[in-house]
Design a protein around this motif. Structure first.
Motif, PDB file in Angstrom:
ATOM      1  N   GLY A   1       0.807  -1.219   0.000  1.00  0.00           N
ATOM      2  CA  GLY A   1       0.000   0.000   0.000  1.00  0.00           C
ATOM      3  C   GLY A   1       0.839   1.267   0.000  1.00  0.00           C
ATOM      4  N   GLY A   2       2.163   1.114   0.069  1.00  0.00           N
ATOM      5  CA  GLY A   2       3.049   2.261   0.043  1.00  0.00           C
ATOM      6  C   GLY A   2       3.394   2.810   1.418  1.00  0.00           C
ATOM      7  N   ASN A   3       2.885   2.193   2.471  1.00  0.00           N
ATOM      8  CA  ASN A   3       3.195   2.621   3.839  1.00  0.00           C
ATOM      9  C   ASN A   3       4.335   1.775   4.420  1.00  0.00           C
ATOM     10  N   ALA A   4       4.908   2.234   5.529  1.00  0.00           N
ATOM     11  CA  ALA A   4       5.997   1.487   6.158  1.00  0.00           C
ATOM     12  C   ALA A   4       5.524   0.098   6.583  1.00  0.00           C
ATOM     13  N   SER A   5       6.293  -0.922   6.232  1.00  0.00           N
ATOM     14  CA  SER A   5       5.948  -2.290   6.628  1.00  0.00           C
ATOM     15  C   SER A   5       5.995  -2.425   8.146  1.00  0.00           C
ATOM     16  N   GLN A   6       5.164  -3.350   8.670  1.00  0.00           N
ATOM     17  CA  GLN A   6       5.056  -3.495  10.119  1.00  0.00           C
ATOM     18  C   GLN A   6       5.376  -4.915  10.595  1.00  0.00           C
ATOM     19  N   TYR A   7       6.150  -5.661   9.805  1.00  0.00           N
ATOM     20  CA  TYR A   7       6.433  -7.040  10.201  1.00  0.00           C
ATOM     21  C   TYR A   7       7.530  -7.145  11.257  1.00  0.00           C
ATOM     22  N   SER A   8       8.275  -6.077  11.509  1.00  0.00           N
ATOM     23  CA  SER A   8       9.294  -6.114  12.558  1.00  0.00           C
ATOM     24  C   SER A   8       8.652  -6.398  13.907  1.00  0.00           C
ATOM     25  N   ASP A   9       9.186  -7.388  14.642  1.00  0.00           N
ATOM     26  CA  ASP A   9       8.670  -7.834  15.943  1.00  0.00           C
ATOM     27  C   ASP A   9       7.305  -8.505  15.837  1.00  0.00           C
ATOM     28  N   ASN A  10       6.845  -8.763  14.621  1.00  0.00           N
ATOM     29  CA  ASN A  10       5.524  -9.375  14.433  1.00  0.00           C
ATOM     30  C   ASN A  10       5.570 -10.647  13.593  1.00  0.00           C
ATOM     31  N   SER A  11       6.770 -11.137  13.277  1.00  0.00           N
ATOM     32  CA  SER A  11       6.897 -12.353  12.474  1.00  0.00           C
ATOM     33  C   SER A  11       7.020 -13.565  13.389  1.00  0.00           C
ATOM     34  N   GLU A  12       6.137 -14.522  13.188  1.00  0.00           N
ATOM     35  CA  GLU A  12       6.087 -15.718  14.042  1.00  0.00           C
ATOM     36  C   GLU A  12       6.721 -16.899  13.315  1.00  0.00           C
ATOM     37  N   SER A  13       7.903 -17.296  13.779  1.00  0.00           N
ATOM     38  CA  SER A  13       8.615 -18.419  13.177  1.00  0.00           C
ATOM     39  C   SER A  13       9.581 -18.980  14.202  1.00  0.00           C
TER      40      SER A  13
ATOM     41  N   ILE B   1       4.588 -20.016   3.215  1.00  0.00           N
ATOM     42  CA  ILE B   1       4.321 -21.133   4.121  1.00  0.00           C
ATOM     43  C   ILE B   1       3.466 -20.613   5.273  1.00  0.00           C
ATOM     44  N   GLY B   2       2.413 -21.326   5.586  1.00  0.00           N
ATOM     45  CA  GLY B   2       1.561 -20.937   6.714  1.00  0.00           C
ATOM     46  C   GLY B   2       0.989 -19.550   6.534  1.00  0.00           C
ATOM     47  N   ASP B   3       1.183 -18.690   7.544  1.00  0.00           N
ATOM     48  CA  ASP B   3       0.638 -17.324   7.529  1.00  0.00           C
ATOM     49  C   ASP B   3       1.561 -16.313   6.861  1.00  0.00           C
ATOM     50  N   GLY B   4       2.718 -16.775   6.347  1.00  0.00           N
ATOM     51  CA  GLY B   4       3.674 -15.826   5.801  1.00  0.00           C
ATOM     52  C   GLY B   4       4.324 -14.976   6.872  1.00  0.00           C
ATOM     53  N   GLY B   5       4.204 -15.403   8.127  1.00  0.00           N
ATOM     54  CA  GLY B   5       4.793 -14.675   9.244  1.00  0.00           C
ATOM     55  C   GLY B   5       3.782 -14.182  10.256  1.00  0.00           C
ATOM     56  N   ASN B   6       2.574 -13.831   9.778  1.00  0.00           N
ATOM     57  CA  ASN B   6       1.537 -13.330  10.677  1.00  0.00           C
ATOM     58  C   ASN B   6       0.184 -13.494  10.012  1.00  0.00           C
ATOM     59  N   SER B   7      -0.844 -13.785  10.797  1.00  0.00           N
ATOM     60  CA  SER B   7      -2.187 -13.991  10.238  1.00  0.00           C
ATOM     61  C   SER B   7      -2.814 -12.691   9.740  1.00  0.00           C
ATOM     62  N   LEU B   8      -2.306 -11.538  10.178  1.00  0.00           N
ATOM     63  CA  LEU B   8      -2.824 -10.245   9.729  1.00  0.00           C
ATOM     64  C   LEU B   8      -2.016  -9.734   8.546  1.00  0.00           C
TER      65      LEU B   8
ATOM     66  N   SER C   1      -1.481  -6.794   7.467  1.00  0.00           N
ATOM     67  CA  SER C   1      -0.699  -5.592   7.753  1.00  0.00           C
ATOM     68  C   SER C   1       0.588  -5.892   8.507  1.00  0.00           C
ATOM     69  N   LEU C   2       0.674  -7.083   9.140  1.00  0.00           N
ATOM     70  CA  LEU C   2       1.855  -7.443   9.929  1.00  0.00           C
ATOM     71  C   LEU C   2       2.662  -8.573   9.290  1.00  0.00           C
ATOM     72  N   ARG C   3       2.308  -8.947   8.079  1.00  0.00           N
ATOM     73  CA  ARG C   3       2.879 -10.132   7.428  1.00  0.00           C
ATOM     74  C   ARG C   3       4.150  -9.783   6.662  1.00  0.00           C
ATOM     75  N   TYR C   4       5.187 -10.636   6.789  1.00  0.00           N
ATOM     76  CA  TYR C   4       6.424 -10.446   6.034  1.00  0.00           C
ATOM     77  C   TYR C   4       6.260 -10.934   4.590  1.00  0.00           C
ATOM     78  N   PHE C   5       5.888 -12.205   4.411  1.00  0.00           N
ATOM     79  CA  PHE C   5       5.759 -12.769   3.059  1.00  0.00           C
ATOM     80  C   PHE C   5       4.307 -12.640   2.624  1.00  0.00           C
ATOM     81  N   ASN C   6       3.976 -11.463   2.108  1.00  0.00           N
ATOM     82  CA  ASN C   6       2.577 -11.139   1.786  1.00  0.00           C
ATOM     83  C   ASN C   6       2.306 -11.327   0.296  1.00  0.00           C
ATOM     84  N   GLN C   7       2.614 -12.521  -0.211  1.00  0.00           N
ATOM     85  CA  GLN C   7       2.387 -12.886  -1.608  1.00  0.00           C
ATOM     86  C   GLN C   7       2.414 -14.403  -1.677  1.00  0.00           C
ATOM     87  N   ASN C   8       2.095 -14.958  -2.826  1.00  0.00           N
ATOM     88  CA  ASN C   8       2.069 -16.414  -2.943  1.00  0.00           C
ATOM     89  C   ASN C   8       3.418 -16.986  -3.362  1.00  0.00           C
ATOM     90  N   THR C   9       3.982 -16.442  -4.457  1.00  0.00           N
ATOM     91  CA  THR C   9       5.235 -16.985  -4.981  1.00  0.00           C
ATOM     92  C   THR C   9       6.114 -15.867  -5.523  1.00  0.00           C
TER      93      THR C   9
END
Length: 445
Positions: free
Chosen positions: A201-213, A269-276, A278-286
Motif C-alpha cells: 500500500g506504500g506505507n511502512a511495513s510493520q512485520y518487525s517484531d511481528n513475524s512468528e517463526s 508457508i503458513g501465515d507468511g509470518g503473521n495472520s494479519l 498488515s503485519l505479514r512479512y511474506f505477503n504474496q504467494n510466490t
C-alpha cells in the motif's frame, strides 16, 4: 552468558595443561584483528558519513577426543568515534545506511560490542560431520557477509557429508545473530531488525517484531551429474513464513569456459509470518528469480557476464539480516531483494598481478552492472523505492609477501541513478548518485 564467557576464557588455560602431558596438540588459538574505515559521499547537500571501527575475532578450538572438537569464538567491534552516526541528515531525517553496520545498528550508542558468536561441539566420523551449538555457516541465502565487523551467525544443528565429488548438508536452526548486531534472536524476531521498506500500500511495513517463526530447516545436495556437469540444490524452509528452493547447474565447456544457470523459487508457508495482512512479512504467494552466467578463465584472470531476471508476479524476498544474496548479479553495497519485474546485467573482471617483484601481489575485481528497476513509486514491485542505476565496483586485495598475515582490502563503489527519477531526496539518499569507500585492514593469526 557469563558461564559461556568463563568457559571461553578458561579453555586456553585448560588446554595448556593437557598439551603438557600429550604429544599431540589438542588446542588451537586463532583469530583476526580488523580495522575498518568506511565513507559515503551523498548527492549535493545530502549528508556524508564516516566511520572507523576496530576489533575482530578470537577463536579457540580444543580436541576433546581425536574426532570430537569443542570450539568458541568471541567477536568484537569498537567505535573509534570518527562521527556521531545517531545524527540524521537534515533533509531526509535519515541516518547512515552502511556506516552504522560497522557497529550494533540497533544500539548505536554502544561503542563496544562483544558477542559470543560461536560455541559448538563438532563430531567427525569418516566423511560425516555433526555440529551442535552456535556456528558460522555459508549458504546462498544465509551466510556471514564479510563486509562488516561482526558477521551473521546461527545457532542450531548442522550435518555435513563430503565425498570426492559430492556434498550433502542438513541443518536445523533456531536462532540467528544478524550481522551488525550484538545478540542472537529467535527466527521470527530476527526478521525486521534491518530496514523494512514499504508494504504494497506504500506505507511502512510493520512485520518487525511481528513475524512468528520458530525454526529454519535447510538441505543441500551438491553433486556431479555427468562429466563436466554439476548440480547444486538448496532448500530453505522457514517455519510459518516461506520456502526457498535454489537450483544451480554448471557446465564446464572447456578448461577456459563455464556456463551456469540458477533458479530461485519462493512460496508462502503458513501465515507468511503473521495472520494479519498488515503485519505479514511474506505477503504474496510466490516469487521466481532466473539467472545465467558465462565465465572465461585465462592465466591470472577471469571474465564473467551475468544476467538475472526477477519475474513480475512477486517480490524476491529474503531477510537482509541473514547475509548477502548469492545471485549471479550481486554486487557489493546493493541488493536486488525487495524487487519484482527486475532485470540486472553485470560484467566482472578479476585479475591477479605482481606489482613489486617478490614483495606485493594484487587481486583486483572490477564489477560493472546495469540494474533496471520498476518505478520508485510502485510499492508493489519496488519495496525499497530503489531507482534504476548503474553500479561500478573496484575491489582490490593486497598480498604483502613479507607480511603474510596482513591482508588489506580497498573497495571503491559508485552508483549512478538512471532514467526519470522524481525530484525527491529520499530516492537518492544512500541509494544512487553516491560514492562509497571501504578501507579494511585484516590481520589473521
Amino acid at each position: 552468558m557469563r558461564i559461556l564467557l568463563i568457559l571461553f576464557i578458561c579453555l586456553p588455560i585448560f588446554s595448556l595443561g593437557q598439551d603438557s602431558v600429550a604429544t599431540k596438540k589438542k588446542g588451537n588459538l586463532s583469530g583476526q584483528w580488523r580495522t575498518y574505515y568506511m565513507m559515503t559521499a551523498n548527492k549535493d547537500d545530502l549528508k556524508d558519513f564516516n566511520a572507523l571501527a576496530t576489533g575482530g575475532k578470537l577463536k579457540y578450538q580444543y580436541d576433546i577426543l581425536d574426532n570430537l572438537e569443542l570450539g568458541a569464538a568471541l567477536y568484537n567491534t569498537t567505535n573509534l568515534g570518527l562521527q556521531n552516526l545517531t545524527v540524521p541528515d537534515n533533509t531526509t531525517g535519515r541516518i547512515s545506511r552502511y556506516e552504522e553496520g560497522l557497529f550494533d545498528r540497533l544500539n548505536l550508542s554502544n561503542d563496544a560490542v562483544f558477542l559470543l558468536g560461536e560455541l559448538y561441539v563438532k563430531y567427525k566420523l569418516n566423511q560425516h560431520a555433526f555440529t551442535l551449538g552456535r556456528m558460522k555457516i555459508n549458504t546462498p541465502l544465509i551466510n556471514p557477509e564479510d563486509g562488516r565487523m561482526i558477521p551473521t551467525l546461527v545457532q542450531g544443528f548442522w550435518y555435513n557429508y563430503k565425498a570426492s565429488k559430492s556434498t550433502f548438508q542438513l541443518g536445523l536452526l533456531n536462532e540467528i545473530a544478524p550481522r551488525s548486531t550484538g545478540q542472537f534472536y529467535g527466527i521470527g524476531e530476527s526478521i525486521g531488525t534491518y530496514p523494512v521498506g514499504r508494504n504494497k500500500g506504500g506505507n511502512a511495513s510493520q512485520y518487525s517484531d511481528n513475524s512468528e517463526s520458530d525454526y529454519i530447516l535447510m538441505f543441500n545436495a551438491d553433486f556431479e551429474i555427468a562429466k563436466n556437469l554439476k548440480l547444486n540444490v538448496w532448500n530453505q524452509y522457514v517455519d510459518n513464513v516461506f520456502n526457498s528452493i535454489y537450483i544451480k547447474p554448471s557446465l564446464k565447456i572447456s578448461e577456459s569456459v563455464q556456463i551456469e544457470g540458477e533458479w530461485l523459487h519462493l512460496n508462502k508457508i503458513g501465515d507468511g509470518g503473521n495472520s494479519l495482512d498488515s503485519l505479514r512479512y511474506f505477503n504474496q504467494n510466490t516469487a521466481d528469480v532466473l539467472g545465467l552466467k558465462i565465465a572465461y578463465k585465462k592465466k591470472g584472470g577471469l571474465v564473467s557476464l551475468a544476467y538475472n531476471r526477477i519475474l513480475p508476479q512477486g517480490q524476491f524476498l529474503s531477510p537482509r539480516e541473514w547475509g548477502r544474496e548469492d545471485l549471479f548479479s550481486f554486487q557489493k553495497r546493493e541488493r536486488s531483494e525487495g524487487s519484482a519485474d527486475n532485470h540486472a546485467l553485470v560484467l566482472n573482471y578479476k585479475n591477479e598481478f605482481e606489482i613489486l617483484k617478490e614483495d606485493l601481489n594484487l587481486t583486483s575485481i572490477l564489477s560493472i552492472g546495469k540494474h533496471w528497476k520498476p518505478a520508485v513509486t510502485n510499492a508493489v514491485l519496488n519495496k525499497y523505492a530503489m531507482p534504476d542505476y548503474t553500479h561500478i565496483n573496484l575491489d582490490i586485495f593486497f598480498y604483502i609477501k613479507k607480511l603474510k598475515h596482513f591482508k588489506p582490502e580497498l573497495l571503491l563503489t559508485s552508483k549512478i541513478g538512471n532514467g526519470d527519477i522524481p525530484d525527491n531526496p529520499n530516492f537518492y539518499f544512500n541509494k544512487v548518485d553516491m560514492f562509497h569507500v571501504d578501507v579494511i585492514l585484516n590481520y589473521n593469526f
